[in-house]
Design a protein around this motif. Structure first.
Motif, PDB file in Angstrom:
ATOM      1  N   ALA A 172       1.139   7.007  -6.621  1.00 29.48           N
ATOM      2  CA  ALA A 172       0.316   8.042  -6.868  1.00 29.48           C
ATOM      3  C   ALA A 172       0.992   9.471  -6.662  1.00 29.48           C
ATOM      4  O   ALA A 172       0.593  10.355  -7.448  1.00 29.48           O
ATOM      5  N   GLU A 173       1.831   9.700  -5.838  1.00 31.25           N
ATOM      6  CA  GLU A 173       2.422  10.879  -5.527  1.00 31.25           C
ATOM      7  C   GLU A 173       3.451  11.090  -6.609  1.00 31.25           C
ATOM      8  O   GLU A 173       3.472  12.352  -6.974  1.00 31.25           O
TER       9      GLU A 173
ATOM     10  N   LEU B  17       1.873   1.885  -3.647  1.00 31.03           N
ATOM     11  CA  LEU B  17       1.021   2.350  -4.521  1.00 31.03           C
ATOM     12  C   LEU B  17       0.536   4.043  -4.042  1.00 31.03           C
ATOM     13  O   LEU B  17       0.405   4.609  -5.176  1.00 31.03           O
ATOM     14  N   GLY B  18       0.733   4.406  -2.652  1.00 31.60           N
ATOM     15  CA  GLY B  18       0.698   5.605  -2.365  1.00 31.60           C
ATOM     16  C   GLY B  18       1.829   6.331  -3.122  1.00 31.60           C
ATOM     17  O   GLY B  18       1.755   7.600  -3.461  1.00 31.60           O
TER      18      GLY B  18
ATOM     19  N   LEU C 121       2.787  10.311  -9.575  1.00 31.08           N
ATOM     20  CA  LEU C 121       2.091  10.609 -10.999  1.00 31.08           C
ATOM     21  C   LEU C 121       1.756  12.523 -10.705  1.00 31.08           C
ATOM     22  O   LEU C 121       1.594  13.021 -11.729  1.00 31.08           O
ATOM     23  N   ALA C 122       1.312  12.462  -9.288  1.00 33.33           N
ATOM     24  CA  ALA C 122       1.120  13.906  -9.231  1.00 33.33           C
ATOM     25  C   ALA C 122       2.146  14.892  -9.512  1.00 33.33           C
ATOM     26  O   ALA C 122       1.772  16.139  -9.673  1.00 33.33           O
ATOM     27  N   ASP C 123       3.201  14.573  -9.148  1.00 37.10           N
ATOM     28  CA  ASP C 123       4.446  15.407  -9.298  1.00 37.10           C
ATOM     29  C   ASP C 123       5.225  15.344 -10.651  1.00 37.10           C
ATOM     30  O   ASP C 123       5.878  16.191 -11.265  1.00 37.10           O
TER      31      ASP C 123
ATOM     32  N   SER D 222       0.811  -1.141   0.134  1.00 36.70           N
ATOM     33  CA  SER D 222       0.112  -0.031   0.019  1.00 36.70           C
ATOM     34  C   SER D 222       0.867   1.233  -0.040  1.00 36.70           C
ATOM     35  O   SER D 222       0.499   2.316  -0.591  1.00 36.70           O
TER      36      SER D 222
ATOM     37  N   SER E  71      -7.306   1.149  -8.310  1.00 43.22           N
ATOM     38  CA  SER E  71      -7.602   2.534  -7.680  1.00 43.22           C
ATOM     39  C   SER E  71      -6.722   3.544  -8.628  1.00 43.22           C
ATOM     40  O   SER E  71      -6.980   4.535  -8.781  1.00 43.22           O
ATOM     41  N   LEU E  72      -5.709   2.952  -9.318  1.00 49.86           N
ATOM     42  CA  LEU E  72      -4.568   3.859  -9.947  1.00 49.86           C
ATOM     43  C   LEU E  72      -5.088   4.005 -11.387  1.00 49.86           C
ATOM     44  O   LEU E  72      -4.807   4.927 -12.326  1.00 49.86           O
TER      45      LEU E  72
END
Lengths: 136, 304
Positions: free
Chosen positions: B183-184, B179-180, B186-188, B176, B205-206
């Motif tokens: 996600a981070e 995956l977090g 991808l945001a950056d 987990s 979820s991604l």
């Protein structure tokens, strides 16, 4: 505000995020001019695609519930009102769906909800009073 | 970067009628993958369906017997090194071949190949994924090797991540956290991710696109929204001895007495109408989770 997603909920994740924001406004954990978690924070926190968060925030912005302060993030609009009705409609839709699945009609469901709620108020007067207070 | 217009523009990854055989066995059979730039594309399939081979072709580690593959419009067979420079790759196997090196030394070694390597980000990832820099690579557990590979793949923030079963060997906590971090990431950084897995729910979820490989053939490829719209589950009550109307694209049927449940492709209203006209009383229509929908393609007869 804490956002919880239900993996068993078949609705798209961005709709679930939008409902969580609406819910937070209604229960008061989110108020006008409060900041929302950043896209990056929320995406990392929930391990979801940042685009999903952006989509939810974008829709909320279109609805006038939040606004973007350049370089600072997303905030609750000063005139954002807790929309009890919209939230209620969503709850009703879910309940109706579940009722139909169980072969119950809308009228039948409403009557039963009244009956059950009345029973609860008899048993838990303090809780019923608290609910009353919430409505003010 | 070149400004000339490239074929395959808009696609981070495109393969054209890709075929690969090992001896008599056909591993890939006319695969036409299309991964839009910026997508998180999940390539699903059973073990041996050809997922890893596809990624290996994209890395130019395997040569196709027919067809070709492009990464950002570059032919992977002709421009292998350029292609690989733009990719962060987590391979199927955990073995790295640098068993004697310490993890820290391997990070420094790999860093030299990537101008965009970001050492402070590498350190951050190594800390977050609990990679012990003083340990030798050969002494790592399966999960430890996976975590190191994730750091190596992400630390140069490549425009394309190819992740082959990235969570394989990771315990639930690290999974987990990974995956977090993704996600981070991808945001950056604008990144396209192509992730192969047989555990779809882990990356569900991604994901925003999905492709399903079955025995070397791509039997489905669609965006998540399309998937939601076109694959639904219908539950209905039917009279005794009832027969389903022809023309329904049914992927899966479950029936017990008067109750029938279909997983079907198509417009919800049309399908419902067709079922109702045939005398079925449709009680419930629900969209499927990504995993369930992919599973329907994996086991069903309908292809898309």
């Amino acid at each position: 505000m804490l956002v919880n997603l239900d993996p068993r909920d078949a609705r798209p994740l961005y709709l679930q995020i939008m409902d969580e924001v609406r819910r937070a406004l209604v229960v008061g954990t989110l108020r006008p001019e409060d900041p929302l978690p950043s896209v990056r924070e929320l995406a990392a926190d929930l391990a979801i695609n940042p685009r999903t968060v952006s989509q939810a925030y974008g829709e909320l912005e279109r609805e006038g519930i939040v606004y973007v302060r350049r370089g600072q993030g997303t905030f609750v609009a000063p005139d954002a009102r807790p929309d009890r009705e919209a939230l209620g409609r969503a709850v009703a839709k879910r309940a109706l769906l579940e009722a139909r699945r169980n072969g119950l009609g809308a009228e039948e469901l409403v009557a039963i909800i009244r009956e059950v709620a009345a029973g609860e108020e008899d048993r838990e007067p303090s809780r019923a009073a608290a609910n009353q207070g919430e409505r003010e | 970067m070149s400004t000339q217009s490239i074929p395959g523009e808009g696609w981070a990854v495109a393969t054209h009628a890709l075929c690969k055989r090992y001896g008599r066995e056909t591993v890939l059979d006319g695969v036409g993958l299309r991964v839009p730039e910026g997508a998180v594309y999940v390539l699903a399939g059973a073990n041996g369906a050809g997922k890893s081979t596809t990624l290996r072709v994209l890395m130019n580690l395997a040569r196709p017997d027919a067809g070709r593959a492009e990464v950002f419009g570059m032919d992977t067979g002709l421009r292998g090194p350029e292609v690989r420079a733009r990719i962060g790759y987590v391979p199927e196997h955990h073995d790295h071949g640098y068993g004697w090196m310490t993890c820290g030394r391997l990070l420094r070694h790999v860093a030299r190949y990537y101008p965009a390597w970001n050492q402070s980000y590498a350190d951050h990832l190594a800390r977050a994924l609990d990679v012990r820099l003083d340990r030798t690579v050969g002494s790592l557990s399966k999960g430890g090797a996976r975590r190191l590979q994730l750091v190596l793949a992400m630390a140069h923030r490549p425009p394309l991540l190819l992740l082959d079963e990235p969570t394989d060997g990771l315990d639930p906590v690290v999974r987990s956290r990974t995956l977090g971090l993704l996600a981070e990431h991808l945001a950056d950084t604008p990144t396209t991710v192509l992730v192969s897995t047989h555990l779809i729910y882990e990356v569900e979820s991604l994901a925003d696109h999905v492709g399903v490989l079955r025995e070397g053939r791509l039997v489905a490829q669609l965006s998540r929204d399309e998937l939601r719209r076109t694959v639904r589950r219908y539950r209905a009550e039917v009279p005794e001895g009832w027969k389903a109307p022809p023309g329904l694209e049914v992927m899966r049927t479950r029936r017990s007495g008067r109750e029938v449940q279909w997983t079907a492709l198509g417009d919800e209203r049309e399908v419902t109408e067709r079922l109702s006209m045939a005398g079925a009383q449709v009680r419930e229509v629900s969209p499927l989770a990504l995993e369930e929908a992919a599973l329907a393609f994996l086991t069903g007869e309908v292809t898309q």
